[in-house]
Write a protein that holds these residues in place. Structure first.
Motif, PDB file in Angstrom:
ATOM      1  N   SER A  69       0.828  -1.197   0.000  1.00 17.85           N
ATOM      2  CA  SER A  69       0.000   0.000   0.000  1.00 17.85           C
ATOM      3  C   SER A  69       0.869   1.257   0.000  1.00 17.85           C
ATOM      4  CB  SER A  69      -0.904   0.011   1.235  1.00 17.85           C
ATOM      5  OG  SER A  69      -0.126   0.039   2.421  1.00 17.85           O
ATOM      6  N   LEU A  70       0.392   2.269  -0.691  1.00 19.53           N
ATOM      7  CA  LEU A  70       1.061   3.568  -0.766  1.00 19.53           C
ATOM      8  C   LEU A  70       0.022   4.658  -0.582  1.00 19.53           C
ATOM      9  CD1 LEU A  70       3.453   3.009  -3.812  1.00 19.53           C
ATOM     10  CD2 LEU A  70       4.160   3.347  -1.442  1.00 19.53           C
ATOM     11  N   SER A  71       0.294   5.580   0.322  1.00 23.78           N
ATOM     12  CA  SER A  71      -0.605   6.709   0.539  1.00 23.78           C
ATOM     13  C   SER A  71      -0.090   7.937  -0.202  1.00 23.78           C
ATOM     14  CB  SER A  71      -0.717   7.017   2.044  1.00 23.78           C
ATOM     15  OG  SER A  71      -1.255   5.915   2.737  1.00 23.78           O
ATOM     16  N   SER A  72      -0.976   8.887  -0.421  1.00 25.97           N
ATOM     17  CA  SER A  72      -0.599  10.118  -1.117  1.00 25.97           C
ATOM     18  C   SER A  72       0.355  10.946  -0.253  1.00 25.97           C
ATOM     19  CB  SER A  72      -1.843  10.947  -1.449  1.00 25.97           C
ATOM     20  OG  SER A  72      -2.712  10.215  -2.285  1.00 25.97           O
ATOM     21  N   LEU A  73       1.332  11.528  -0.894  1.00 19.41           N
ATOM     22  CA  LEU A  73       2.307  12.347  -0.187  1.00 19.41           C
ATOM     23  C   LEU A  73       1.677  13.686   0.161  1.00 19.41           C
ATOM     24  CD1 LEU A  73       5.273  12.473   0.733  1.00 19.41           C
ATOM     25  CD2 LEU A  73       5.818  13.509  -1.467  1.00 19.41           C
ATOM     26  N   VAL A  74       1.864  14.123   1.393  1.00 18.99           N
ATOM     27  CA  VAL A  74       1.348  15.408   1.849  1.00 18.99           C
ATOM     28  C   VAL A  74       2.414  16.475   1.622  1.00 18.99           C
ATOM     29  CG1 VAL A  74       0.450  16.704   3.814  1.00 18.99           C
ATOM     30  CG2 VAL A  74      -0.087  14.266   3.571  1.00 18.99           C
ATOM     31  N   PHE A  75       2.051  17.530   0.910  1.00 24.78           N
ATOM     32  CA  PHE A  75       3.017  18.577   0.574  1.00 24.78           C
ATOM     33  C   PHE A  75       3.467  19.320   1.827  1.00 24.78           C
ATOM     34  CE2 PHE A  75       3.935  23.010  -0.579  1.00 24.78           C
ATOM     35  CZ  PHE A  75       5.024  22.800  -1.410  1.00 24.78           C
ATOM     36  N   ARG A  76       4.781  19.567   1.936  1.00 25.23           N
ATOM     37  CA  ARG A  76       5.360  20.312   3.052  1.00 25.23           C
ATOM     38  C   ARG A  76       6.074  21.554   2.516  1.00 25.23           C
ATOM     39  NH1 ARG A  76       9.514  18.411   5.115  1.00 25.23           N
ATOM     40  NH2 ARG A  76       9.977  16.816   3.546  1.00 25.23           N
ATOM     41  N   PRO A  77       5.599  22.759   2.817  1.00 27.09           N
ATOM     42  CA  PRO A  77       6.311  23.962   2.363  1.00 27.09           C
ATOM     43  C   PRO A  77       7.752  24.013   2.841  1.00 27.09           C
ATOM     44  CG  PRO A  77       4.119  24.530   3.161  1.00 27.09           C
ATOM     45  CD  PRO A  77       4.339  23.093   3.502  1.00 27.09           C
ATOM     46  N   LEU A  78       8.031  23.446   4.031  1.00 24.63           N
ATOM     47  CA  LEU A  78       9.385  23.470   4.562  1.00 24.63           C
ATOM     48  C   LEU A  78      10.351  22.709   3.662  1.00 24.63           C
ATOM     49  CD1 LEU A  78      11.273  24.305   6.861  1.00 24.63           C
ATOM     50  CD2 LEU A  78      10.649  22.188   8.050  1.00 24.63           C
ATOM     51  N   ALA A  79       9.868  21.696   2.948  1.00 20.09           N
ATOM     52  CA  ALA A  79      10.737  20.933   2.058  1.00 20.09           C
ATOM     53  C   ALA A  79      11.287  21.825   0.950  1.00 20.09           C
ATOM     54  CB  ALA A  79       9.970  19.756   1.461  1.00 20.09           C
ATOM     55  N   ARG A  80      10.445  22.677   0.397  1.00 21.65           N
ATOM     56  CA  ARG A  80      10.882  23.588  -0.656  1.00 21.65           C
ATOM     57  C   ARG A  80      11.848  24.642  -0.107  1.00 21.65           C
ATOM     58  NH1 ARG A  80      11.772  23.597  -5.982  1.00 21.65           N
ATOM     59  NH2 ARG A  80      11.264  25.580  -6.964  1.00 21.65           N
ATOM     60  N   ILE A  81      11.589  25.115   1.103  1.00 19.93           N
ATOM     61  CA  ILE A  81      12.468  26.092   1.736  1.00 19.93           C
ATOM     62  C   ILE A  81      13.842  25.478   1.975  1.00 19.93           C
ATOM     63  CG2 ILE A  81      12.844  27.452   3.832  1.00 19.93           C
ATOM     64  CD1 ILE A  81       9.796  27.743   4.019  1.00 19.93           C
TER      65      ILE A  81
END
Length: 387
Positions: free
Chosen positions: A200-212
Motif C-alpha cells: 500500500s502507498l498513501s498520497s504524499l502530503v506537501f510540506r512547504p518546509l521541504a521547498r524552503i
C-alpha cells in the motif's frame, strides 16, 4: 510496408517534435562548450567532461519524455498547437546547466588552472538563479501544469545531487552530505520498490518546509563550491542543514507507507508547528545574548563599521524584522570570522542559531516577515506552461 513503418516512427505529436528539437539544441550547445574547452584543456579532460555532461543531459531528456507521457499538455490555441512554454524551457535550461556541472565530476582539479575550480560554483549559481526565474514567470503569467511541477522538482533534486557529489569529490564537504544529494532518489526508489511488491502507498502530503530547505541547500552548495569557508565551518553547517532535510524525508516515508494515521499525523504536525512558532523566539534570545557577548569580546578587533552592522543584524533578528535575511548575514559573518577568532565557540553557536532562523523563521512576536510570504507562496505555487 517499410514506408508505413517509417511514417509511424516519425508520427509524433507536435509537442514531442518540439521536445526532440529542444534536445538537439541542448546537445549542440554542449558540444560548442566542449569545443571551446579544447582551447584551454587537454584532450583527456575535454573528452571526460563531455561524456559525463552528455550522460546527464541524456538522462534529463529521457525524464522529460517520460513525464510528458505521464502529464500530457493540452493545446494552447488552435493556431499554435501544443507548446512547452517559456517557463518549461527555462527549467530545461537549468537541466542543461546541471549537465555542464556534471562534466566536472571526477576531474583532476589540481592539474587544471587554479581558477577552474571556481567555474562549478558559477554554473550552479546560475542554475539556482534560473530556479527563481521559471517560477516567477509561471506565477506572473498564471500558467500551470503537472509536467512543469514535476520537472521543476526533478531539476532541484538532480542539481543538489550533482553539486553535493562534486563538493565531496573536491574535498570541500564531508562524505555524509552525500545522503542529502541521494535522499530524493532513495525516497523515490523506496516508493518504486513498494509498488513493485504491491504494498500500500498513501498520497504524499506537501510540506512547504521541504521547498524552503531545498533553496537553503542550493545557496549552501554555491558557497561550498566557491571555497569561501574553512572545512570545519562547512562541516558544522552541513550537520545543521542536513538533519532537518533528512528528517523531512523520513517523515514523508512514514506518510507514504501509511504508518501514521491522519489523526496522528495532524497531531504531530500541529506539535511541530507550535514548537517552531514558540521555540524560535528562544533561539532569537540566544542570538541576542551571544551577539552582545561577541561585541564585548571583539570590540577592539573589529572596525567600528563592522560592529555597528553586527548590532543592526542582531537587533533585526531579535525583534523579528526581516529575520531570515538578517540571519543569513549573521551566519555569513560568523562563518568568516570563526576560523581566526580567539573565541570560535561563541561564533559557532551564532552560526547554528542563525541557520535555524533561516530554516524555520523567527516565530512568535516578529515585527515583519516578508520572506515568509515569499517562501510560502513560492512553495505552494504549481509551475506550468503557457500559451
Amino acid at each position: 510496408m517499410a514506408l508505413n513503418r517509417q511514417r509511424a516512427f516519425f508520427d509524433f505529436p507536435e509537442v514531442q517534435h518540439r521536445v526532440l528539437w529542444n534536445g538537439i539544441w541542448h546537445l549542440t550547445g554542449l558540444l560548442l562548450v566542449a569545443l571551446a574547452l579544447t582551447q584551454v584543456w587537454t584532450a583527456r579532460f575535454v573528452i571526460q567532461w563531455c561524456l559525463q555532461a552528455m550522460g546527464v543531459l541524456t538522462f534529463i531528456h529521457i525524464r522529460l519524455w517520460i513525464n510528458l507521457n505521464r502529464f500530457p499538455l493540452a493545446p494552447a490555441t488552435p493556431s499554435t498547437g501544443m507548446t512547452l512554454g517559456i517557463a518549461n524551457h527555462i527549467t530545461l535550461v537549468r537541466g542543461w546547466l546541471i549537465s555542464l556541472l556534471a562534466g566536472f565530476l571526477f576531474l583532476d582539479f589540481p592539474a587544471l588552472d587554479e581558477l577552474w575550480p571556481l567555474l562549478p560554483a558559477l554554473i550552479y549559481a546560475l542554475t539556482a538563479g534560473t530556479d527563481l526565474v521559471d517560477g516567477l514567470w509561471a506565477r506572473l503569467t498564471q500558467t500551470k501544469s503537472r509536467l512543469g511541477q514535476q520537472m521543476d522538482t526533478e531539476m532541484d533534486a538532480l542539481g543538489i545531487l550533482i553539486a553535493s557529489f562534486l563538493a565531496v569529490w573536491m574535498g570541500r564537504i564531508p562524505l555524509f552530505y552525500l545522503l542529502v544529494g541521494l535522499s530524493y532518489y532513495l525516497f523515490r526508489g523506496g516508493i518504486w520498490y513498494r509498488a513493485a511488491l504491491n504494498k500500500s502507498l498513501s498520497s504524499l502530503v506537501f510540506r512547504p518546509l521541504a521547498r524552503i530547505l531545498a533553496g537553503v541547500h542550493m545557496v549552501f552548495l554555491i558557497l561550498v563550491l566557491s571555497n569561501i569557508f574553512t572545512y570545519e565551518i562547512i562541516f558544522l553547517a552541513a550537520i545543521v542543514l542536513a538533519v532537518p532535510l533528512l528528517a523531512g524525508f523520513v517523515w514523508d516515508w512514514w506518510v507514504v507507507c501509511d504508518r501514521l494515521s491522519p489523526e496522528k499525523r495532524q497531531q504531530m504536525t500541529s506539535a511541530a508547528e507550535t514548537f517552531a512558532f514558540y521555540g524560535m523566539p528562544v533561539i532569537r534570545v540566544v542570538l541576542l545574548i551571544c551577539g552582545l557577548m561577541t561585541v564585548r569580546l571583539y570590540d577592539n578587533l573589529w572596525p567600528t563599521s563592522a560592529v555597528l552592522l553586527w548590532l543592526i543584524v542582531i537587533a533585526c533578528i531579535t525583534v523579528g524584522w526581516m529575520g531570515r535575511t538578517a540571519a543569513l548575514t549573521a551566519s555569513f559573518k560568523a562563518a568568516v570570522a570563526a576560523p581566526t577568532a580567539d573565541y570560535p565557540g561563541m561564533l559557532a553557536i551564532i552560526l547554528c542559531a542563525a541557520l535555524a532562523v533561516m530554516i524555520f523563521g523567527t516565530g512568535f512576536g516578529s515585527l515583519w516577515r516578508p520572506e515568509d510570504r515569499f517562501l510560502v507562496r513560492r512553495s505552494d505555487m504549481v509551475r506550468g506552461t503557457e500559451a
